[in-house]
Every structure is written in structure tokens, then in C-alpha cells.
Design an enzyme around this catalytic site. Structure first.
Site, mmCIF file in Angstrom:
data_model
loop_
_atom_site.group_PDB
_atom_site.id
_atom_site.type_symbol
_atom_site.label_atom_id
_atom_site.label_comp_id
_atom_site.label_asym_id
_atom_site.label_seq_id
_atom_site.Cartn_x
_atom_site.Cartn_y
_atom_site.Cartn_z
ATOM 1 N N CYS B 407 0.797 -1.219 0.000
ATOM 2 C CA CYS B 407 0.000 0.000 0.000
ATOM 3 C C CYS B 407 0.829 1.268 0.000
ATOM 4 O O CYS B 407 0.466 2.256 -0.640
ATOM 5 C CB CYS B 407 -0.960 -0.011 1.177
ATOM 6 S SG CYS B 407 -0.132 -0.262 2.756
ATOM 7 N N HIS B 451 -2.273 0.691 6.960
ATOM 8 C CA HIS B 451 -2.560 0.970 5.555
ATOM 9 C C HIS B 451 -2.097 2.381 5.231
ATOM 10 O O HIS B 451 -1.899 3.205 6.133
ATOM 11 C CB HIS B 451 -4.078 0.825 5.321
ATOM 12 C CG HIS B 451 -4.457 0.800 3.889
ATOM 13 N ND1 HIS B 451 -3.842 0.011 2.954
ATOM 14 C CD2 HIS B 451 -5.427 1.483 3.212
ATOM 15 C CE1 HIS B 451 -4.396 0.189 1.772
ATOM 16 N NE2 HIS B 451 -5.367 1.101 1.899
ATOM 17 N N ASP B 467 -8.159 5.683 -2.699
ATOM 18 C CA ASP B 467 -7.268 4.595 -2.257
ATOM 19 C C ASP B 467 -6.789 3.840 -3.479
ATOM 20 O O ASP B 467 -7.518 3.017 -4.034
ATOM 21 C CB ASP B 467 -8.014 3.664 -1.301
ATOM 22 C CG ASP B 467 -7.056 2.660 -0.665
ATOM 23 O OD1 ASP B 467 -5.918 2.532 -1.159
ATOM 24 O OD2 ASP B 467 -7.463 2.016 0.321
#
Lengths: 311, 648
Positions: B407, B451, B467
Site C-alpha cells: 500500500c 494501511h 485509495d
């Protein structure tokens, strides 16, 4: 209500014995309690205080067939149990029963014999039968052993081990007579002769009835609590190496019942337990420290009694 | 009177050894290794000596050992006082006192030390596991105490006795726990570096410098929602916001923090929740994006980070309300926007070229954003926890060469691309998702849920969460990490989904631990105040609390005593009457001895007081018959009458 009969009978026996054994009423009662509780009796004291006379008197009073064995260090088990002898006329071995085949056996100075001979007697006491040469022969009924012994620190004795002491319901000590009793003793006739002349105070059916009456004396739960507290205390106190066994607890209850009967009650009080405790419990306890070793049985019993509250 | 010392039996020596071992063992990880080893050696030597029935070590050896141990502790801590050195000294004492215990008195000293030492375990950890270890140690220590009283009892009996006694102390435990005046913070100051090992998010990130992301099952925080939780793809737990970028590392910018929200929030659609945050030694708090009401004593920065006043070094609980779409930052500072567009002058030419292409195609920022998202989807990037290391142009290399990352790579590359196209964007780190524990309904967020995502500023709409990981790998967000990571990648053991019983077990254990944290460890002065005011004590000060404590303890004691007396009385009414009669005599100084039977006692009283001789004998006889004989119904009434008439 308590049947008056056992009580009166017992009073009569105590009174009769008291005429021979002077000034020892408590010990006499203990001894009689022991016998009607179907227990064997051990009388321990110094020579000459009247152990044998007491045993003799009891045997006479109970009106039972009676044999006396004088224990010595060279005695063999066969001298007690009996021996098989070859009978020429019949052409076979015949068993000649020893002095143990008797309703009352007076084992005098039992700790003078070797452990081997002692154990022959003690086996008979426990099993109420004798095994010799492969044959088991029952002993007569009732069967009592009254043994006497000298204090174990005397010279020439083989002290009875705890496991064998345990076979005696009671061990009593006589002690010196008080002044008045001793005077009467010195002035009167020979006690042995008196004992020999004593008429039986009891018949066998009467004795059996007494023994049954002992069985029916009430033991309340509160009393069993007390007995258990006493036993538990001996198991936890540092005074003794090991506590009282369940067999010892049973002995306490049996002897206390007999004592209650002598006291004329049909139920057992803590006082009854306390009365028989020195005779029943102390010879089964092995002191653990130097201090308690020197204490007399009565002192040890007093300490035990005073340590346990009556529930 | 001096009492002769009572020597210890071998069984008692074993008990002492076991109690000492159980008291020392939980402390072993927190002691200097040499001391743990020395204590273990001393205990083992003691065991060997007891087993061989060997005599104790000589006095000189003991003196030398004590001096050596003390010198060692002095060398380690430069002091013999204070928490750490004090515990070390206690450990030394227990280990060595066992070597000179020959009498019961020594045994009692060891037992006392064991109790105290067990307590010190709580300096280091207050977890449930440690509490359980401590309970075991206390049970064994109490059994040891019982064995010192009577060394011949069998171990199971002693353990049972000890457990029963401790169980009987439970009412006092509860009262003391609830009412004992609490101080906030630890009683003993903890060393300054005590929290250095705590895990959590850091305040910068450097994608490309890590080739293997270590994942941990440790819990970051737990959340209890008032009502239904938001859908899973909205579970973004906002942490540090990283705006500054130097070509490799993303960092926070110094943003002003204030006690009010820098944005307005709609009234409806709030998710109220309570977060129990594990200590992580950093000042920020986590909440569902974006907070709509601040918890007390917290601040909000210009870039919407929720901060506590001080680093979080203790488990902390706070209530928050959040709105998942508050359209924050519509009137953003020019200064902030320029920071969010800044890029180093050089580096990553390929992505710059691509961004320039998008910019040329669309004038509208939102269309560029959409183009960027769809481009990321087309790039077929691979999600992995073990990406290759990246060189001087990490974004280019990741997007066009290696195409492997997690991520942080995704968010970093995405924000870079947008900034290259002239759109303000920044990286937001935090946690995503979490797991609802079906046992107690708490949502558990672990370190492995960490994250990073992007936030893009669109004129008129404010900051919009985007995202890029979700764009490429929707499963990462809809399920969890395990769904997208290729098989064979290292994952925390507990994240593997193919062991349902293990998951179930973990849920249960989590729920129990959480309850422990919430109710035992989390019983803070505030909670105590709440509870007491709910019980009608207003806002009690320590004096009133001490009074309440004494009254409650006294009450329990009185209750237990009355109960015990009742039990005794209920057993036998005759006994109660007898006690009544003897109590009257006791007032006259002729009470019964504890060991005296009724008839013997009556005889004694009769001798001392001839005037009441008949009465006491009658009472004793009736009582003796009722208690020990075969009484009939009328006798109890008779005894009652006798006792009533008995006026000594």
C-alpha cells in the site's frame, strides 16, 4: 432409659475387686471397661505394685477359665501355643494345646520374652485363633489377654513395638498406693490368697449380655465430632511422630461406650472419652521430641484433652 | 519464654522451593540475564540438596553469595533502592534464603518474601496471563504456609485448603478493588525507556527502502460502535498525514493544532464509537475518518490529524463521533495547497511525462484524477509484502519496471503522479478494516491492518479520499490482506483464514483479554468516580472512600461472623441453650474451659457455687442427654425452662 441391670452388675464387680486391690478404683473401672468392650488389657508399671494381683483378681471375678503364662527370655512360641507329641499307643501325633487355649490368659511380664514369642501371643490376640503345624484352631470364647509388663527402660526387656501395642485396647498404669491403702495392705492378708478365694461375680451369659449392652450404648454425632477432633489433633500436632489411626479411633469409641455403661448411662459423653483417653490413646502415640518423651502418659493425655475443644 | 525452633520437614522444604520458584519465574524476563541464571542455579542446587537430604551450605558460602549478588546488583543498577534494583534484591533474597532455611521461622520469612515478590510482577506486566501466573503463585504460597503449620498433610489437601481460603477472601478482594482510593498513573515511576519497544505507525514512510514488511498480530486498538458499524470499505482509521516529500521519504509537515474542528460536519449520519487504544508511544489518536466530535483533551491539526496532548504510553479509552463524508477542506489555505503540490525538482521522469500527458488531455482536475485511477488499474500492479528494493527513481521503477509493492508504494506513486499533474494530494497513513469479534461485538484493529492511502484536493469538494490500493486490489479493502497477498508470502499466523477453530479461539481469547483490559486494567480513577457517583456517593474524596471501604469491609466481616454463628446455632438448639447458661456463669468468672465436658463442668461449678449446684447439674444433665443421648421431644422444652430460670 438405661437398663439398670448392667450398671448394678458392674458396680458389684468393681466393689468386689476393690476389696482385693486397695485404693485403685479408677484403674479397676478402666480394666473392667476394657474387658467388657472385648479388648485386651496391658498393665504396665514397676514390679511390686500389684499388676499380677489385679490381673488375677479380674480373671477370678469374671468367672472364666484362666491360665497364667510367665514370660521369660528363653520362652518359645510352642510354650504358648502348644506342641504335637507322638503318642505311641495311638501311633500318631497328638496336639497338646498350650496355655493360650483358655478364656483368660494372664501373660505376666510379656516384655521379658523375645519378639518371636511375643508375636505368637499377639497373633492369637488379633485373630482369636491359633495356627500350629498347619492346623488352625479356634480359641475359646470369650477370649481375653491380660498382659503385664515392666516399664521398657528396665533391664532385660524387649519393648513391644507400636504395631503390637496397638492390639491392646488399653494400657493402664497402677502407680503407688496412697498411704491409707498401703497401710491396709500391710495390715491385711496376702492379696494373692484373697484373689484366689474370690468367688466369680459373673456368669458367662451375664458377661455376654454386658458386652452386648456396651454395643447398644448411644454415640451421638456430636460425640463422634469430638473423637474426630481429638484424632485430627494428634495427626497435626508436632508432639507426636504420627497421629492416631482409624483403629485407635474405633478403640476410643468402644472403650468410651464401656465406660459410659459403667457410669450408668446409655449414651457417651465427652467426659467418658476423656476418662479412657489416657489408657486407650497414649500407648499408640510415639512422642517426637525429647520433652514429650519424659512426660508421663497422664500428662500427655491431659495436654491432648486440653488442646481440643468439646464441640 | 523462648520456643524451641521447629525444624523443617523435607516436604516443607519442597513446598518452599516450589513457592520460591513460582514467585521468581514470572520475573525472569525482566531481570538481568545473569541474575535470572544465578537464581535458577540457586533454586536447582536447593532442589538437589533437598533430594539428597544434604545439609545446608556453610555460613561462609552464604555470606560470599550474598555479597557477590549484592555487588552484582549494585554494578547493574548503581543503586540498591528503587523499583528495578529492589525487585532484583528480593529475587536474590528468596533464592538465598531458601538455602539457609532450616526452621519453621525461616520458612515463614520465605513465604512472606514470596508474597511480596509475586506482587512485584505487576510492575512489569498487568496482563491476564501474568495475573493467572500470580494467582497460581499465591495459591501455592498459601499452601506452603499451610504446610508450615502442618507438614504432614498431603499436597492436594493443602492446595485445596489454600484455594478455598483464597476463594473465601473474594468479597474483600472485590471491596478493595472497587473502593480502594485510586491514584492516576503508576505508583512507582517507570523508567523513561519503558515504552520504547511499543509497536505502531511511524511518522514517516520511505517506500522502496523496505524489502520485507514485517507484519504483526499485535492489537492496535479496539472499537465499540454505538449501533451498526459503517460498511467495511468505509473503515479507514486516520493516522499521521504525510505531505512533505523529498524524493524518497514522506514526512509530516508542521501543522497547527487546535481544539476545534477545522471543518464543518453534517448533523446526521454520525458513527459514534469508543476506541480503546493500546499504548504506542506516539501522540496521535485514531478515529474513523473523519472525526466529527473531538474526544476530551484532544487536538485537531490543520491536516486533520487527531492528537493527544502527550504520547500514548498507557491504554487509553475515548469516545468519538465520525462522519465518513464531511467534505472537509473546501476552503483550504493556499499555503497548505502549495505544500500538497510540492515535488522535488528532478527524478522520476517517466511518471512526470505521463502526468503531463493527462494534464494536456483534461483541464478539469477531477477528470485527471479519474484518468489516473483508471491508469493505475490498467498497470496490473502486483500486491506483495516482499517487494524488490527500488533505486533513485522509486516511483518510476515501481510503476513501470518492478510493478510489485504494498500500500505504501501504491499511495506514494499515486500522490506523486497527481502532484506531477498539478493537483494537490497527500499520503494518509493509518489502519484500514478490522475484524468484528462475534463474541463481544468489538471491532479489533491489528498492526497488520496498517494501511496508506491518498487524499486529493478538488476545488469545491475539498479533500477526497482515494485509495489506489483499492483501485487495483478491491479485495484488500473488502476483505483483508490475506485475500490479496500471493500464497507463500509471510503473513501473520493468525491471518490465515483456513483454520476456523483457530480463528474462533482467537476471537474468544480477544474478547476475554478485552474484557480484562476494559474492566480490570481500565478501572481508572475516572471509572471509580463514575461508579461511586452511580452508587450515590456524589464525588467522593479519599476520606469518604476510606470510610466507605472500612464500612464495607466491616460489614462483610460482620456478615460472615453472623453467618458462622448461625450455622453453629442452627446445628443444635440444645447447644445454643447450653451456651446461654454457661455464658452467664462466665460473667461470674466460672466459665467452662473449651475442652470441658458438660457434666465435668457442672461438677466444678457445683463445687465452687454450692447455691446453684442443683440447677447447674440439672441443666448439664438435660443438655448432655439432648446432645449426646437419645432425647425425646419434651426434653428440649425442659432444658429451655431450666435455662430461663437459671439466674446464677
Amino acid at each position: 432409659m438405661p437398663s439398670p441391670v448392667p450398671h448394678e452388675t458392674l458396680d458389684r464387680i468393681v466393689a468386689a475387686a476393690g476389696r482385693v486391690i486397695l485404693g485403685k478404683e479408677h484403674q479397676l473401672r478402666l480394666a473392667i471397661a476394657c474387658l467388657i468392650a472385648r479388648g485386651h488389657l496391658l498393665i504396665e508399671d514397676l514390679p511390686g505394685v500389684g499388676k499380677t494381683t489385679l490381673a488375677h483378681t479380674l480373671a477370678r471375678l469374671l468367672g472364666l477359665q484362666f491360665q497364667r503364662i510367665q514370660f521369660t527370655s528363653d520362652m518359645l512360641p510352642a510354650d504358648i501355643i502348644g506342641i504335637s507329641v507322638f503318642e505311641r499307643e495311638k501311633g500318631r501325633f497328638e496336639f497338646h494345646p498350650g496355655p493360650i487355649f483358655s478364656q483368660i490368659v494372664l501373660a505376666d511380664e510379656v516384655n521379658r520374652a523375645t519378639p518371636k514369642t511375643q508375636s505368637a501371643l499377639l497373633e492369637a490376640m488379633e485373630e482369636r485363633q491359633v495356627t500350629a503345624e498347619g492346623m488352625t484352631r479356634p480359641l475359646p470364647q470369650p477370649f481375653f489377654v491380660i498382659a503385664t509388663q515392666n516399664p521398657s527402660h528396665q533391664v532385660g526387656t524387649f519393648p513391644l513395638p507400636e504395631s503390637q501395642l496397638d492390639r491392646f485396647l488399653m494400657r493402664i498404669e497402677l502407680g503407688y498406693p496412697d498411704r491409707a491403702a498401703e497401710r491396709e495392705l500391710l495390715a491385711g492378708t496376702d492379696r494373692r490368697l484373697l484373689a484366689d478365694r474370690l468367688p466369680p461375680a459373673l456368669s458367662v451369659p451375664e458377661l455376654v449380655a454386658l458386652q452386648e449392652a456396651v454395643q447398644s450404648v448411644t454415640v451421638a454425632p456430636a460425640l463422634l465430632d469430638y473423637v474426630q477432633e481429638l484424632v485430627a489433633y494428634t495427626r497435626t500436632s508436632p508432639l507426636w511422630q504420627a497421629g492416631l489411626s482409624p483403629r485407635a479411633a474405633l478403640a476410643l469409641v468402644a472403650a468410651a461406650r464401656a465406660w459410659a455403661l459403667i457410669e450408668g448411662r446409655d449414651y457417651v459423653l465427652p467426659e467418658d472419652v476423656q476418662a479412657i483417653l489416657p489408657g486407650v490413646a497414649i500407648h499408640r502415640l510415639h512422642p517426637s521430641g525429647e520433652a514429650s518423651l519424659r512426660m508421663s502418659a497422664a500428662d500427655v493425655a491431659a495436654r491432648l484433652i486440653e488442646a481440643v475443644p468439646v464441640p | 519464654m523462648t520456643r524451641p525452633s521447629i525444624p523443617l520437614l523435607p516436604a516443607q522444604s519442597w513446598w518452599l522451593l516450589v513457592a520460591g520458584t513460582l514467585a521468581v519465574a514470572p520475573l525472569a524476563p525482566y531481570l538481568p540475564p545473569w541474575l535470572s541464571t544465578a537464581a535458577a542455579a540457586a533454586l536447582a542446587l536447593r532442589a538437589w540438596l533437598i533430594a539428597r537430604r544434604a545439609p545446608l551450605l556453610s555460613r561462609w558460602v552464604m555470606v560470599l553469595l550474598v555479597m557477590a549478588g549484592t555487588a552484582g546488583i549494585l554494578g547493574q543498577y548503581r543503586t540498591l533502592l528503587g523499583q528495578q534494583a529492589g525487585v532484583a534484591m528480593l529475587v536474590l533474597f528468596v533464592a538465598l534464603k531458601l538455602h539457609e532455611s532450616k526452621a519453621r521461622r525461616d520458612g515463614l520469612a520465605v513465604v512472606l518474601l514470596c508474597y511480596f515478590l509475586s506482587l512485584t510482577t505487576f510492575f512489569y506486566s498487568q496482563s491476564m496471563t501474568h495475573a493467572a501466573l500470580l494467582l497460581a503463585a499465591v495459591i501455592v504460597t498459601t499452601a506452603t504456609l499451610a504446610s508450615l503449620v502442618d507438614g504432614r498433610q498431603a499436597p492436594p489437601h493443602l492446595l485445596r485448603q489454600s484455594a478455598v481460603m483464597l476463594a473465601q477472601a473474594t468479597p474483600f478482594l472485590l471491596i478493595l478493588f472497587l473502593l480502594f482510593p485510586r491514584v492516576s498513573g503508576p505508583l512507582w515511576g517507570l523508567p523513561r525507556d519503558a515504552h520504547s519497544a511499543l509497536t505502531g505507525l511511524s511518522d514517516s514512510m520511505t517506500p522502496g527502502s523496505i524489502s520485507s514488511l514485517s507484519q504483526s498480530d499485535a492489537i492496535a486498538f479496539r472499537v465499540k460502535f454505538d449501533g451498526a458499524p459503517p460498511p467495511r470499505d468505509q473503515l479507514y482509521w486516520r493516522g499521521p498525514v504525510l505531505t512533505a516529500f523529498d524524493g524518497r521519504t514522506w514526512d509530516r509537515i508542521p501543522a497547527k493544532s487546535r481544539p476545534q474542528l477545522p471543518y464543518s460536519v453534517p448533523e446526521s449520519g454520525l458513527y459514534r464509537h469508543e476506541v480503546t487504544l493500546e499504548p504506542h508511544n506516539k501522540p496521535w489518536l485514531f478515529a474513523l475518518e473523519l472525526p466529527a466530535e473531538l474526544p476530551p483533551d484532544s487536538l485537531m491539526t490543520d491536516d486533520f490529524q487527531l492528537l493527544a496532548g502527550t504520547p500514548v504510553t498507557q491504554r487509553q479509552r475515548y469516545a468519538v463521533a465520525s462522519h465518513t463524508d464531511p467534505m472537509a477542506g473546501r476552503e483550504e489555505h493556499r499555503w497548505m495547497l502549495s505544500r500538497a503540490k510540492a515535488l522535488p525538482r528532478t527524478g522520476n521522469p517517466r511518471i512526470r511525462a505521463l502526468a503531463a500527458e493527462w494534464r494536456a488531455k483534461h483541464a478539469d482536475d477531477e477528470l485527471v484524477l479519474r484518468e489516473a485511477i483508471s491508469h493505475f488499474q490498467r498497470l496490473r500492479l502486483t500486491y506483495t509484502l516482499t517487494p524488490p528494493l527500488l533505486g533513485p527513481d522509486p516511483v518510476d521503477e515501481f510503476l513501470f519496471d518492478t510493478k510489485q509493492g504494498f500500500c505504501e508504494h501504491f499511495a506514494s506513486a499515486f500522490v506523486f503522479a497527481l502532484r506531477a499533474a498539478g493537483i494537490p494530494a497527500r499520503v494518509v497513513t493509518g489502519y484500514q478494516g478490522g475484524e468484528i469479534n462475534p463474541v463481544d461485538g468489538y471491532l479489533t484493529v491489528r498492526q497488520s491492518d496498517a494501511h496508506a492511502w491518498a487524499e486529493v484536493w478538488i476545488a469545491g469538494k475539498g479533500w477526497i479520499r482515494t485509495d489506489p490500493t483499492a483501485a487495483s486490489y478491491p479485495l484488500r479493502i473488502e476483505q483483508n490482506l490475506a485475500a490479496v497477498v500471493p500464497a507463500g508470502d509471510p503473513l501473520p499466523f493468525l491471518m490465515r483464514v483456513d483454520l476456523p477453530w483457530l480463528r474462533d479461539l482467537r476471537f474468544r481469547w480477544d474478547a476475554v483479554t478485552n474484557a480484562w483490559n476494559q474492566w480490570i486494567i481500565g478501572y481508572t480513577p475516572q471509572r471509580q468516580q463514575e461508579l461511586l457517583s452511580r452508587l450515590g456517593m456524589g464525588t467522593p474524596d479519599w476520606r469518604r472512600m476510606t470510610a466507605a471501604l472500612s464500612i464495607a469491609c466491616g460489614g462483610v466481616l460482620l456478615g460472615l461472623t453472623l453467618w458462622a454463628l448461625r450455622q453453629r446455632r442452627r446445628k443444635d438448639p440444645a447447644l445454643a441453650l447450653w451456651r446461654k447458661a454457661t455464658a452467664r456463669l462466665a460473667q461470674r468468672g466460672i466459665g467452662p474451659m473449651a475442652w470441658e465436658g458438660p457434666v465435668a463442668y457442672a461438677a466444678r461449678v457445683a463445687a465452687a457455687r454450692p447455691d446453684i449446684s442443683a440447677a447447674i447439674r440439672d441443666i448439664a444433665a438435660s443438655y448432655a442427654r439432648l446432645r449426646y443421648g437419645n432425647p425425646d421431644e419434651s426434653q428440649l422444652a425442659a432444658l429451655r425452662a431450666q435455662v430461663a430460670a437459671f439466674k446464677p
